[in-house]
Write an enzyme that holds these catalytic residues in place. Sequence first.
Site, short mmCIF file in Angstrom:
data_model
loop_
_atom_site.label_atom_id
_atom_site.label_comp_id
_atom_site.label_asym_id
_atom_site.label_seq_id
_atom_site.Cartn_x
_atom_site.Cartn_y
_atom_site.Cartn_z
N SER A 169 -0.86 -4.53 -2.51
CA SER A 169 -0.81 -3.66 -1.34
C SER A 169 -0.21 -4.39 -0.14
O SER A 169 0.94 -4.81 -0.20
CB SER A 169 -2.22 -3.14 -1.05
OG SER A 169 -2.22 -2.18 -0.03
N HIS A 374 -4.59 3.19 -6.33
CA HIS A 374 -4.21 2.02 -5.53
C HIS A 374 -5.21 0.87 -5.65
O HIS A 374 -4.82 -0.30 -5.68
CB HIS A 374 -4.07 2.45 -4.08
CG HIS A 374 -3.39 1.43 -3.20
ND1 HIS A 374 -2.04 1.20 -3.23
CD2 HIS A 374 -3.89 0.58 -2.26
CE1 HIS A 374 -1.72 0.27 -2.35
NE2 HIS A 374 -2.82 -0.12 -1.75
#
Length: 399
Positions: A169, A374
């Site tokens: 990320s 995610h």
Amino acid sequence: MRDLISVALLLVMVGLGYAQVHPDIAEDAYLDSLGLLRKYGYPAEEHIVETDDGYLLGVHRCPGSPVSPPAAGKPVVLLQHGMLSSSADYILMGPQTSLVYMLADAGFDVWMGNSRGNRYSNRHRSRNNQTQVFWDFSWHEVGSIDVPNVIDYILARTGQQRLQYVGHSQGTTVFWVMMSQHPYYNQRVKSAHLLAPAAYMHRTRSPYVIFLAAYLHTTELMLQMMGTYYFAPTNEMDIQGGIDKCRDGAPFQQMCTITTFLMAGFNSQEVNYTMLPVMHGHSPAGASAMQMIHHAQTVRSQIFRQYDFGPTQNMIRYGSLTPPSYNLNNVQAPTLLYHSTNDWLATPEDVLLLASQLPNVRKRYLVPMHEFNHMDFVWAINVRSLLYNELLADLRAYA
């Protein structure tokens, strides 16, 4: 010492029946990153790295494992966490799941960064962390200062010329920033392995991020009026609340996943519900408000560029009315991208756009589970079979 006392008291409470939670879960929620590694028999070190602008970063190291003892000359890998996170992301799910244990067992010398402002890196040579000046940074400074300084330290400490980089990320975002601003570091990175790679956020599906981007100026004004410069890490009350509300047997345990799902994408089948108190004990780990605002600016502008301070300040800082864009052509190190279909922050469309602008993409791996989100890149039950086995093979190929 305070953490040890808290753990001891909690374990006593568990033993007396005041909390229906396994003692290991309660302990892991309170232990810090180094404590978790040591609890499970892995060597752990903390190194304090002072950045060029005076921040004191807590860099964590796992130089070996019970099956691969520490030794000179091991391949070095640096793991960099995402937004509001810490080194714990790569540790907290335990020896059978988390990446740090897998890499240490495979013979790597594993280092884990902690970005300025999180719970392990919230000190400065001269600035008080309760003042605005301490928090005057976004992820631009993490990428342009923190990560290069940490890489220099690691290579000097290990005597090696190059290392391998794994980011998740925002840990990928800061990699693009570093290479854009300091192309020299292409010579210091053997290969970059980017999980849920985040640069462009044109197609984000997270309601939180969409709302923040839509009401960005209002949010900035409110934060300024309230004197809110940062997002604080979890404290002891938060950790205990996570244990009480998210433990097995809690009536509304599944509600503990809603915030994460609305940010990252829904995937209940890969959630280890027993471990929810541990996840909530370590996350959020702290970050500056400017980091979140910078991401929202990227969504609004649809340009991957430096922080927008407004026309007047931009002219003073950059010599132009708008911020300069990052130069992705400078990312020359071998680059491997790992992404998923159900990632609401690094969507497939945005990853494809990013890949088209990187000059040396050697691989693009789509996780073979449609629902993979995610945060599954670090917390999923089956993350090893779905992702880490592939990642380990790639790291070995470029070591």
